[in-house]
Motif scaffolding. Structure first.
Motif, PDB file in Angstrom:
ATOM      1  N   ARG A  82       0.777  -1.333  -0.123  1.00  0.00           N
ATOM      2  CA  ARG A  82      -0.249   0.035  -0.008  1.00  0.00           C
ATOM      3  C   ARG A  82       1.081   1.361  -0.063  1.00  0.00           C
ATOM      4  NH1 ARG A  82      -1.979   3.408   4.050  1.00  0.00           N
ATOM      5  NH2 ARG A  82      -3.821   4.392   3.468  1.00  0.00           N
ATOM      6  N   TYR A  83       0.849   2.039  -1.075  1.00  0.00           N
ATOM      7  CA  TYR A  83       1.660   3.337  -1.150  1.00  0.00           C
ATOM      8  C   TYR A  83       0.623   4.230  -0.810  1.00  0.00           C
ATOM      9  CZ  TYR A  83       5.357   0.955  -3.594  1.00  0.00           C
ATOM     10  OH  TYR A  83       6.388   0.079  -3.818  1.00  0.00           O
ATOM     11  N   SER A  84       1.034   5.251   0.038  1.00  0.00           N
ATOM     12  CA  SER A  84       0.186   6.301   0.585  1.00  0.00           C
ATOM     13  C   SER A  84       1.052   7.528   0.594  1.00  0.00           C
ATOM     14  CB  SER A  84      -0.461   5.968   2.050  1.00  0.00           C
ATOM     15  OG  SER A  84      -1.081   7.009   2.614  1.00  0.00           O
ATOM     16  N   LEU A  85       0.272   8.580   0.414  1.00  0.00           N
ATOM     17  CA  LEU A  85       0.658   9.866   0.619  1.00  0.00           C
ATOM     18  C   LEU A  85       0.002  10.964   1.785  1.00  0.00           C
ATOM     19  CD1 LEU A  85       0.407  10.024  -3.183  1.00  0.00           C
ATOM     20  CD2 LEU A  85       2.525  10.892  -2.182  1.00  0.00           C
ATOM     21  N   GLY A  86       0.838  11.365   2.491  1.00  0.00           N
ATOM     22  CA  GLY A  86       0.387  12.145   3.533  1.00  0.00           C
ATOM     23  C   GLY A  86       0.740  13.628   3.403  1.00  0.00           C
ATOM     24  N   PHE A  87      -0.155  14.458   3.375  1.00  0.00           N
ATOM     25  CA  PHE A  87       0.228  15.900   3.162  1.00  0.00           C
ATOM     26  C   PHE A  87      -0.517  16.574   4.458  1.00  0.00           C
ATOM     27  CE2 PHE A  87      -0.445  20.271   1.301  1.00  0.00           C
ATOM     28  CZ  PHE A  87       0.577  20.472   0.823  1.00  0.00           C
ATOM     29  N   PHE A  88       0.890  17.244   5.273  1.00  0.00           N
ATOM     30  CA  PHE A  88       0.599  17.816   6.427  1.00  0.00           C
ATOM     31  C   PHE A  88       0.736  19.225   6.660  1.00  0.00           C
ATOM     32  CE2 PHE A  88       1.774  13.290   6.773  1.00  0.00           C
ATOM     33  CZ  PHE A  88       0.825  12.938   7.456  1.00  0.00           C
ATOM     34  N   SER A  89      -0.121  20.119   7.182  1.00  0.00           N
ATOM     35  CA  SER A  89       0.115  21.383   7.180  1.00  0.00           C
ATOM     36  C   SER A  89       0.606  21.666   8.678  1.00  0.00           C
ATOM     37  CB  SER A  89      -1.335  22.349   7.004  1.00  0.00           C
ATOM     38  OG  SER A  89      -1.939  22.022   7.669  1.00  0.00           O
TER      39      SER A  89
END
Length: 320
Positions: free
Chosen positions: A257-264
């Protein structure tokens, strides 16, 4: 995920061509964003800001990145908690890896990251990660604009400063089930220390989200669906109206499972706008430095050997 679980998901249409401020669609979406965030701390955005070609190129680049030697990947160092290279190993079998690009909306940061892993350079990967980060920053800013508007907060007074004071971390993650074929349940439920988080992934299921009734529901992956989660920063900003979202990953499929987390994250001090404080809603949190919260979290978890649901309250909560 069955149809009953699908009904639990608040799926909101963030199509670029429909989101003109002041229109009926904008107002309805704005109100639903606030409702979903206050009730359970997350929603699913149907967002067409990332083309299928961009997504496919990024996933292909991630596979190439993970094929690099361990000695190369650990060069991704960062003193901030959960910002650099991380991995989880069970019985000598690596079930999780992740790397991070801090300030991902700045092209130079993506160049530096690519140069770190590929000394000869990797312009396609650099350009892809930067384009992706810019698209998700657009989604993040739209959600925040809706929250400002919904709460009746002076957008000109606060929103521009918030936007200028935000930095974005793009994390590239991979998960797999355990070597013995058992489901990987090593990833405990948690809340993010970010201001807000946006999750996106390939086709392999595994993400679980907590609903308003304390039920765990699975997320059915889709190229155009992005899970928008509240973090501790948003909880403090909203004066406890929006709670941080609990989520976890349970891997039961054989594919990676490839996932992308975009955090501010806020580059400076987070404080609650005066419009959100009144007699019925007294101030819950003192102003605090966001990076200070990250440092406190790392110190706390290392000293106590556990995380805490009350981390934000312990760090900056207003004493009774």
């Amino acid at each position: 995920m069955d149809s009953q679980e699908e009904q639990c998901l608040p799926i909101l249409d963030f199509s670029r061509d429909k989101l003109a401020p002041g229109t009926s669609h904008w107002i309805a979406t704005r109100d639903n964003v606030r409702k979903a965030m206050e009730e359970q701390g997350w929603f699913v955005a149907e967002f067409n800001g990332v083309s299928s070609n961009l997504r496919d190129n990024l996933l292909a680049g991630m596979k190439e990145m993970y094929d690099l030697p361990y000695e190369v990947k650990i060069k991704n160092e960062n003193h901030k908690a959960s910002h650099g290279y991380m991995s989880m190993v069970v019985d000598d079998y690596k079930i999780h890896e992740s790397l991070g690009i801090d300030y991902a909306t700045e092209l130079q940061s993506c160049k530096d990251f690519s140069k770190l892993l590929w000394p000869q350079g990797n312009n396609p990967f650099c350009e892809t990660t930067h384009m992706y980060a810019m698209a998700l920053a657009e989604l993040d800013k739209t959600v925040m604009r809706m929250l400002y508007e919904s709460y009746g907060i002076d957008e000109k007074k606060h929103s521009e400063n918030h936007s200028e004071s935000t930095r974005y971390l793009l994390r590239l993650l991979s998960y797999r089930r355990q070597q013995n074929g058992e489901a990987n349940t090593g990833f405990v439920s948690h809340t993010d220390k970010s201001f807000m988080s946006i999750l996106h992934q390939n086709h392999v299921a595994g993400l679980k989200l907590k609903t308003m009734t304390d039920q765990w529901v699975g997320f059915n992956p889709s190229p155009t669906r992005f899970v928008v989660l509240s973090g501790m920063g948003l909880t403090a900003w909203s004066n406890d109206r929006i709670k941080p979202c609990y989520h976890k990953v349970v891997m039961s499929e054989d594919e990676i499972r490839y996932s992308l987390g975009f955090f501010s994250f806020h580059k400076g001090t987070i404080f609650t706008p005066e419009e959100l404080v009144d007699d019925q809603n007294p101030l819950r949190y003192n102003p605090f430095e966001h990076d200070g919260l990250l440092r406190f979290y790392e110190t706390y978890i290392n000293s106590m050997k556990k995380s805490s649901e009350d981390l934000l309250q312990i760090y900056c909560g207003v004493k009774p």
